[in-house]
Scaffold this motif. Sequence first.
Motif, PDB file in Angstrom:
ATOM      1  N   SER A 116       0.853  -1.188   0.000  1.00 40.38           N
ATOM      2  CA  SER A 116       0.000   0.000   0.000  1.00 40.38           C
ATOM      3  C   SER A 116       0.887   1.235   0.000  1.00 40.38           C
ATOM      4  CB  SER A 116      -0.945   0.018   1.212  1.00 40.38           C
ATOM      5  OG  SER A 116      -0.215  -0.007   2.422  1.00 40.38           O
ATOM      6  N   ASP A 117       0.393   2.303  -0.626  1.00 40.28           N
ATOM      7  CA  ASP A 117       1.159   3.547  -0.676  1.00 40.28           C
ATOM      8  C   ASP A 117       0.984   4.313   0.636  1.00 40.28           C
ATOM      9  OD1 ASP A 117      -1.201   5.112  -0.773  1.00 40.28           O
ATOM     10  OD2 ASP A 117      -1.232   5.136  -2.962  1.00 40.28           O
ATOM     11  N   GLN A 119      -0.735   6.718   1.476  1.00 47.47           N
ATOM     12  CA  GLN A 119      -2.110   7.134   1.749  1.00 47.47           C
ATOM     13  C   GLN A 119      -3.046   5.940   1.952  1.00 47.47           C
ATOM     14  OE1 GLN A 119      -2.711  10.479   2.177  1.00 47.47           O
ATOM     15  NE2 GLN A 119      -0.486  10.566   1.913  1.00 47.47           N
ATOM     16  N   THR A 150      -7.264   9.310  -5.149  1.00 48.83           N
ATOM     17  CA  THR A 150      -6.759   9.654  -3.823  1.00 48.83           C
ATOM     18  C   THR A 150      -7.201  11.068  -3.480  1.00 48.83           C
ATOM     19  OG1 THR A 150      -4.743   9.598  -2.452  1.00 48.83           O
ATOM     20  CG2 THR A 150      -4.544  10.535  -4.663  1.00 48.83           C
ATOM     21  N   GLN A 151      -6.848  11.567  -2.320  1.00 49.43           N
ATOM     22  CA  GLN A 151      -7.285  12.918  -1.927  1.00 49.43           C
ATOM     23  C   GLN A 151      -6.515  14.001  -2.676  1.00 49.43           C
ATOM     24  OE1 GLN A 151     -10.209  11.392   0.532  1.00 49.43           O
ATOM     25  NE2 GLN A 151      -9.928  13.461  -0.175  1.00 49.43           N
ATOM     26  N   GLU A 152      -5.185  13.938  -2.631  1.00 54.33           N
ATOM     27  CA  GLU A 152      -4.362  14.949  -3.313  1.00 54.33           C
ATOM     28  C   GLU A 152      -3.210  14.257  -4.027  1.00 54.33           C
ATOM     29  OE1 GLU A 152      -3.010  17.903  -0.607  1.00 54.33           O
ATOM     30  OE2 GLU A 152      -5.022  18.513   0.036  1.00 54.33           O
ATOM     31  N   ALA A 155       0.398  14.596  -2.538  1.00 59.70           N
ATOM     32  CA  ALA A 155       0.753  13.873  -1.325  1.00 59.70           C
ATOM     33  C   ALA A 155       1.304  12.492  -1.611  1.00 59.70           C
ATOM     34  CB  ALA A 155      -0.470  13.769  -0.409  1.00 59.70           C
ATOM     35  N   VAL A 156       1.035  11.966  -2.813  1.00 57.72           N
ATOM     36  CA  VAL A 156       1.410  10.578  -3.083  1.00 57.72           C
ATOM     37  C   VAL A 156       2.227  10.400  -4.363  1.00 57.72           C
ATOM     38  CG1 VAL A 156      -0.633   9.919  -4.427  1.00 57.72           C
ATOM     39  CG2 VAL A 156       0.451   8.241  -2.932  1.00 57.72           C
ATOM     40  N   GLY A 209      -6.736  13.303  -7.902  1.00 55.67           N
ATOM     41  CA  GLY A 209      -6.981  13.813  -6.561  1.00 55.67           C
ATOM     42  C   GLY A 209      -8.368  14.412  -6.480  1.00 55.67           C
ATOM     43  N   PRO A 220      -8.544   5.891  -0.406  1.00 54.11           N
ATOM     44  CA  PRO A 220      -7.735   5.888  -1.638  1.00 54.11           C
ATOM     45  C   PRO A 220      -7.659   4.489  -2.234  1.00 54.11           C
ATOM     46  CG  PRO A 220      -6.668   7.182   0.081  1.00 54.11           C
ATOM     47  CD  PRO A 220      -7.814   6.464   0.743  1.00 54.11           C
TER      48      PRO A 220
END
Length: 274
Positions: A116-117, A119, A150-152, A155-156, A209, A220
């Motif tokens: 998993s990343d 996030q 994902t959210q942003e 960030a990843v 994102g 995510p």
Amino acid sequence: MTTEAATRRMPGAPCWVSLLAHSLSATQEFYGALFGWEFRPGPQHFGPYARAFLDGREVAGVGELAPDRHLPVAWTTYLASDDADVTAEQIRCCGGTVGVGPLDADHDAGRMAIASDPQGAIFGIWQGRTMMGTTVTGEPGTPVWNELVTQETGAVSPFYEHVFGFEAEPAPADGTDPGPGSGSDSDSGSGSDYLMLRLKGHPVAGIHGVGNAPLRDRGPHWMTYFAVPDTEAAARRVSELGGQVLDPAHESAHGRAATVADSEGAVFTIVQQR
């Protein structure tokens, strides 16, 4: 092997998709009726497992969860690796988690891990030996795109760039959708937060994102897209087979797309490509 399938062999590129379900037989029936897949036994490391074939060509995998594991079912995107052990160590060093493996799968088929990343989005790594992954893409019933929701992106994206060597580029400024589909979980456009991931200049995946928008109850996740000849007809067939249409058919830059769930709730996107 198609050009799209050959691109999937590049280290870092999505090369395989696999689903863990509660009922292997019911899942085979669903996808067999929807995509015309036929199934053959695969490696049994984690329980019953089958590989899906379309016209004799390998396209995906389907496994069965142990009866005491009450987990939500989901498609998992596997990213190609030249050395699963080295990639697993890079994942750990860059803030990700390796939950399973690396371990050999089905004798000499290959070596895999589940990770998993930072996030929390789950993905697999696959070091192919005798089995390199999906052998055909771009045709109805085959995977045609993989996208991290994902959210942003900021960030990843450094994680995927450092671990897999992706070149990340922002979405086009004209608001076109860089992926093959759109929808509440994967819609990209003007003002949206979207990155195209490239390897040696080839677009291989996307990161979308969603900001403060809800990710349903999934968090995510990587989304798998399958090609269909007619999105509306395929969406109706999903419903007839006991699945759900989550985002109705709509136009995107690469075709007509809809987000659906199978009879056990595994979410994926169908797209009628232009």
